[in-house]
Design a protein around this motif. Structure first.
Motif, PDB file in Angstrom:
ATOM      1  N   PHE A 285       0.800  -1.114  -0.067  1.00 48.43           N
ATOM      2  CA  PHE A 285       0.059  -0.231  -0.016  1.00 48.43           C
ATOM      3  C   PHE A 285       0.915   1.302  -0.024  1.00 48.43           C
ATOM      4  CE2 PHE A 285       0.806  -1.314   4.356  1.00 48.43           C
ATOM      5  CZ  PHE A 285       1.051   0.035   4.933  1.00 48.43           C
ATOM      6  N   GLU A 286       0.137   2.305  -0.413  1.00 46.24           N
ATOM      7  CA  GLU A 286       1.262   3.553  -0.348  1.00 46.24           C
ATOM      8  C   GLU A 286       0.702   4.571   0.998  1.00 46.24           C
ATOM      9  OE1 GLU A 286       2.356   1.962  -3.323  1.00 46.24           O
ATOM     10  OE2 GLU A 286       0.601   2.365  -3.742  1.00 46.24           O
ATOM     11  N   LEU A 287       1.579   5.096   1.315  1.00 43.66           N
ATOM     12  CA  LEU A 287       1.556   6.163   2.305  1.00 43.66           C
ATOM     13  C   LEU A 287       2.000   7.411   1.487  1.00 43.66           C
ATOM     14  CD1 LEU A 287       3.289   4.838   5.506  1.00 43.66           C
ATOM     15  CD2 LEU A 287       0.894   5.078   5.067  1.00 43.66           C
ATOM     16  N   THR A 288       0.893   8.576   1.605  1.00 45.47           N
ATOM     17  CA  THR A 288       1.156   9.699   0.848  1.00 45.47           C
ATOM     18  C   THR A 288       1.372  10.883   2.127  1.00 45.47           C
ATOM     19  OG1 THR A 288      -0.021   8.977  -0.879  1.00 45.47           O
ATOM     20  CG2 THR A 288       0.395  11.545  -0.659  1.00 45.47           C
ATOM     21  N   ASN A 289       2.357  11.594   2.014  1.00 46.83           N
ATOM     22  CA  ASN A 289       2.613  12.949   2.954  1.00 46.83           C
ATOM     23  C   ASN A 289       2.396  14.148   2.159  1.00 46.83           C
ATOM     24  OD1 ASN A 289       3.687  14.757   4.552  1.00 46.83           O
ATOM     25  ND2 ASN A 289       5.885  14.180   4.256  1.00 46.83           N
ATOM     26  N   ASP A 290       1.274  14.899   2.230  1.00 43.95           N
ATOM     27  CA  ASP A 290       0.937  16.126   1.602  1.00 43.95           C
ATOM     28  C   ASP A 290       1.655  17.431   2.334  1.00 43.95           C
ATOM     29  OD1 ASP A 290      -0.361  17.328  -0.486  1.00 43.95           O
ATOM     30  OD2 ASP A 290      -2.106  18.068   1.062  1.00 43.95           O
ATOM     31  N   ALA A 291       2.406  17.336   3.208  1.00 42.05           N
ATOM     32  CA  ALA A 291       2.885  18.435   4.008  1.00 42.05           C
ATOM     33  C   ALA A 291       4.362  18.666   3.212  1.00 42.05           C
ATOM     34  CB  ALA A 291       3.056  18.128   5.501  1.00 42.05           C
ATOM     35  N   LEU A 292       4.887  19.893   3.818  1.00 36.83           N
ATOM     36  CA  LEU A 292       6.360  20.279   3.274  1.00 36.83           C
ATOM     37  C   LEU A 292       7.129  20.007   4.392  1.00 36.83           C
ATOM     38  CD1 LEU A 292       7.422  21.634   0.736  1.00 36.83           C
ATOM     39  CD2 LEU A 292       7.373  23.806   1.711  1.00 36.83           C
ATOM     40  N   ILE A 293       7.346  18.769   4.676  1.00 36.85           N
ATOM     41  CA  ILE A 293       8.216  18.172   5.694  1.00 36.85           C
ATOM     42  C   ILE A 293       8.361  16.760   5.432  1.00 36.85           C
ATOM     43  CG2 ILE A 293       6.531  17.879   7.254  1.00 36.85           C
ATOM     44  CD1 ILE A 293       8.354  18.296   9.615  1.00 36.85           C
ATOM     45  N   THR A 307      12.071   0.846   9.446  1.00 37.90           N
ATOM     46  CA  THR A 307      11.917   2.208   9.345  1.00 37.90           C
ATOM     47  C   THR A 307      11.141   2.683   8.025  1.00 37.90           C
ATOM     48  OG1 THR A 307      13.998   2.468   8.242  1.00 37.90           O
ATOM     49  CG2 THR A 307      14.125   2.730  10.592  1.00 37.90           C
ATOM     50  N   ILE A 308      10.300   3.831   7.913  1.00 40.89           N
ATOM     51  CA  ILE A 308       9.636   4.354   6.970  1.00 40.89           C
ATOM     52  C   ILE A 308      10.204   5.784   6.702  1.00 40.89           C
ATOM     53  CG2 ILE A 308       7.675   4.668   5.956  1.00 40.89           C
ATOM     54  CD1 ILE A 308       6.345   2.451   7.451  1.00 40.89           C
ATOM     55  N   PHE A 309      10.511   6.259   5.537  1.00 39.11           N
ATOM     56  CA  PHE A 309      10.829   7.671   5.059  1.00 39.11           C
ATOM     57  C   PHE A 309       9.946   8.118   4.116  1.00 39.11           C
ATOM     58  CE2 PHE A 309      12.660  10.724   2.522  1.00 39.11           C
ATOM     59  CZ  PHE A 309      13.022  11.786   3.554  1.00 39.11           C
ATOM     60  N   ILE A 310       9.016   9.043   4.358  1.00 43.10           N
ATOM     61  CA  ILE A 310       8.203   9.490   3.279  1.00 43.10           C
ATOM     62  C   ILE A 310       8.554  11.077   3.143  1.00 43.10           C
ATOM     63  CG2 ILE A 310       5.638   9.840   2.617  1.00 43.10           C
ATOM     64  CD1 ILE A 310       5.022   8.412   5.121  1.00 43.10           C
ATOM     65  N   ALA A 311       9.190  11.414   1.828  1.00 36.31           N
ATOM     66  CA  ALA A 311       9.644  12.808   1.530  1.00 36.31           C
ATOM     67  C   ALA A 311       8.269  13.748   1.559  1.00 36.31           C
ATOM     68  CB  ALA A 311      10.302  12.621   0.269  1.00 36.31           C
ATOM     69  N   ALA A 312       8.407  14.875   1.638  1.00 34.09           N
ATOM     70  CA  ALA A 312       7.558  15.826   1.626  1.00 34.09           C
ATOM     71  C   ALA A 312       6.748  15.776   0.275  1.00 34.09           C
ATOM     72  CB  ALA A 312       8.161  17.269   1.912  1.00 34.09           C
ATOM     73  N   ARG A 313       5.503  16.202   0.198  1.00 32.14           N
ATOM     74  CA  ARG A 313       4.826  16.182  -1.069  1.00 32.14           C
ATOM     75  C   ARG A 313       5.094  14.795  -1.755  1.00 32.14           C
ATOM     76  NH1 ARG A 313       1.067  20.760  -0.919  1.00 32.14           N
ATOM     77  NH2 ARG A 313       1.945  22.031   0.835  1.00 32.14           N
ATOM     78  N   SER A 314       5.190  13.611  -1.187  1.00 25.16           N
ATOM     79  CA  SER A 314       5.461  12.547  -2.093  1.00 25.16           C
ATOM     80  C   SER A 314       4.987  11.279  -1.402  1.00 25.16           C
ATOM     81  CB  SER A 314       7.159  12.128  -2.015  1.00 25.16           C
ATOM     82  OG  SER A 314       7.822  13.346  -2.384  1.00 25.16           O
ATOM     83  N   SER A 315       4.890  10.237  -1.985  1.00 21.94           N
ATOM     84  CA  SER A 315       4.263   8.814  -1.583  1.00 21.94           C
ATOM     85  C   SER A 315       5.522   7.822  -1.353  1.00 21.94           C
ATOM     86  CB  SER A 315       3.177   8.387  -2.458  1.00 21.94           C
ATOM     87  OG  SER A 315       2.304   9.242  -2.429  1.00 21.94           O
ATOM     88  N   THR A 316       5.392   6.591  -0.624  1.00 23.24           N
ATOM     89  CA  THR A 316       6.420   5.666  -0.637  1.00 23.24           C
ATOM     90  C   THR A 316       5.509   4.285  -0.519  1.00 23.24           C
ATOM     91  OG1 THR A 316       8.277   4.712   0.331  1.00 23.24           O
ATOM     92  CG2 THR A 316       6.484   5.536   1.750  1.00 23.24           C
ATOM     93  N   THR A 317       5.868   3.400  -1.071  1.00 19.38           N
ATOM     94  CA  THR A 317       5.093   2.120  -0.896  1.00 19.38           C
ATOM     95  C   THR A 317       5.888   1.167   0.411  1.00 19.38           C
ATOM     96  OG1 THR A 317       4.982   1.937  -3.301  1.00 19.38           O
ATOM     97  CG2 THR A 317       4.783  -0.009  -2.261  1.00 19.38           C
ATOM     98  N   VAL A 318       4.696   0.714   0.939  1.00 19.80           N
ATOM     99  CA  VAL A 318       4.951  -0.059   2.039  1.00 19.80           C
ATOM    100  C   VAL A 318       4.426  -1.457   1.955  1.00 19.80           C
ATOM    101  CG1 VAL A 318       4.835  -0.236   4.629  1.00 19.80           C
ATOM    102  CG2 VAL A 318       5.303   1.757   3.570  1.00 19.80           C
ATOM    103  N   LYS A 319       5.250  -2.478   2.415  1.00 20.61           N
ATOM    104  CA  LYS A 319       4.593  -3.946   2.578  1.00 20.61           C
ATOM    105  C   LYS A 319       4.856  -4.440   3.998  1.00 20.61           C
ATOM    106  CE  LYS A 319       6.619  -5.366  -2.105  1.00 20.61           C
ATOM    107  NZ  LYS A 319       7.559  -6.192  -2.712  1.00 20.61           N
ATOM    108  N   ALA A 320       3.499  -5.242   4.031  1.00 18.23           N
ATOM    109  CA  ALA A 320       3.323  -5.748   5.484  1.00 18.23           C
ATOM    110  C   ALA A 320       2.542  -6.795   5.475  1.00 18.23           C
ATOM    111  CB  ALA A 320       3.044  -4.552   6.718  1.00 18.23           C
ATOM    112  N   LYS A 321       2.378  -7.766   6.577  1.00 20.18           N
ATOM    113  CA  LYS A 321       1.525  -8.756   6.731  1.00 20.18           C
ATOM    114  C   LYS A 321       0.495  -8.395   7.595  1.00 20.18           C
ATOM    115  CE  LYS A 321       4.869 -12.626   5.844  1.00 20.18           C
ATOM    116  NZ  LYS A 321       5.619 -13.772   6.288  1.00 20.18           N
TER     117      LYS A 321
END
Length: 354
Positions: A285-293, A307-321
């Motif tokens: 699934f995707e985590l989307t970060n809509d803030a400028l941080i 660890t998860i890193f989500i850049a500002a105004r970006s999304s990242t894909t996460v895998k989990a059970k």
């Protein structure tokens, strides 16, 4: 300049063309998130710009409000400018209306540390604060229903910035309402802790003296500012919110504040997508970060990446059970750069249906 930083600066420029007005962070619940700098200086004390320039800078940088808080006792340009403490506000007021900037009438009560420097906001007549005795000046500010906060308390070291009988007197008389937990490029963890213990409002400000031409809003390079959660976009609402303690400080790539405001802020700018690509018992699934941080998360539960890193105004894909026998993914993390206490990040739950 590296590619990633260039992309952020281009983003900020494009947002300005679209009329991006102050919303580096989303509104929360029933409040507007107003970006405010409550500690700035002009040539009427030891700053290097005319009061209207501070308004133009605030508009260019998409702030909602500023306080011009020139020193009362420190007037290095007095041979060139008459000492009229109300003039910076009077000069800037019309420009503030033109630029839709909330201008707060303020001053900095400046004494040798200790007792230190204190900003008084929402004043009627700054000249009435000209008093030889420190507590008399603080009392005069409070007689005008000012919001008073202690600036950069350890700027001359921990020993000279400790809590003393003077602060106790102010606190007991309800003359002290907040503290700077960040000033310019410095974070004050002790002030952060005292705000929590004593129910004082947390503020963070630039304390800018030079022109602001070097400020660009990105996760790393920006004014230190206060996010004020106000009922309306008015000076009166900013005053009410500050007195109620509804603030978060944006300092470098950190947000500092109480859980009551950091948590809804996080929930407002982080979105969890529906799951996809179910494989080997894991869902993506995707985590989307809509803030400028940028956001930095460390796992405190049993599932998900460490660890998860989500850049500002970006999304990242996460895998989990999903949990054993369950049909949903529930992940527990600590956001290390959203500080609810010194060195303690905000704990959050990320949930996604299978």
């Amino acid at each position: 300049m590296d590619l990633r930083k260039s992309i952020y600066l281009l983003l900020v420029f494009c947002l300005s063309l679209l009329g991006f007005s102050g919303h580096y962070f989303p509104d929360i619940e029933d409040y507007q998130t107003l970006v405010c700098d409550l500690h700035t200086h002009t040539v009427f004390s030891d700053g290097l710009v005319w009061p209207t320039v501070r308004i133009d800078e605030a508009a260019r940088e998409h702030l909602d409000g500023i306080a011009i808080s020139d020193h009362i006792e420190y007037q290095p340009h007095k041979d060139d400018l008459p000492t009229n403490h109300n003039r910076p506000y009077e000069i800037a007021a019309e420009r503030a209306i033109e630029k839709s900037i909330l201008l707060i009438k303020a001053a900095e009560i400046t004494r040798e540390t200790p007792p230190g420097h204190y900003n008084a906001l929402f004043l009627d007549d700054i000249n009435l604060l000209v008093e030889p005795e420190f507590l008399a000046a603080i009392e005069k500010a409070n007689e005008q229903n000012a919001f008073v906060f202690w600036n950069h308390h350890t700027w001359k070291g921990l020993e000279r910035g400790k809590w003393t009988d003077v602060q106790t007197t102010m606190y007991e008389k309800k003359w002290l309402h907040g503290m700077e937990v960040a000033n310019g490029g410095t974070y004050y963890p002790l002030a952060h802790q005292w705000c929590l213990e004593k129910n004082l409002t947390m503020v963070g400000n630039s304390d800018i003296h030079d022109p602001s031409l070097n400020y660009q809003y990105s996760p790393w390079e920006h004014r230190t500012v206060t996010l004020v959660f106000a009922k309306e976009r008015t000076v009166a609402s900013v005053q009410e919110a500050l007195r109620a303690g509804r603030t978060v400080v944006w300092y470098k790539n950190q947000l500092i504040g109480r859980r009551a405001y950091l948590e809804p802020l996080f929930n407002a700018f982080v979105a969890v997508s529906k799951p996809h690509d179910i494989e080997n018992g894991e869902v993506s699934f995707e985590l989307t970060n809509d803030a400028l941080i940028d956001l930095k998360l460390e796992r405190i539960g049993q599932s998900g990446p460490e660890t998860i890193f989500i850049a500002a105004r970006s999304s990242t894909t996460v895998k989990a059970k999903p949990a054993e026998g369950g049909d949903a993914v529930s992940l527990s993390y600590r956001v290390t750069n959203l500080l609810v206490e010194p060195e303690k990040g905000l704990e959050v739950a990320l949930k996604v249906a299978k």
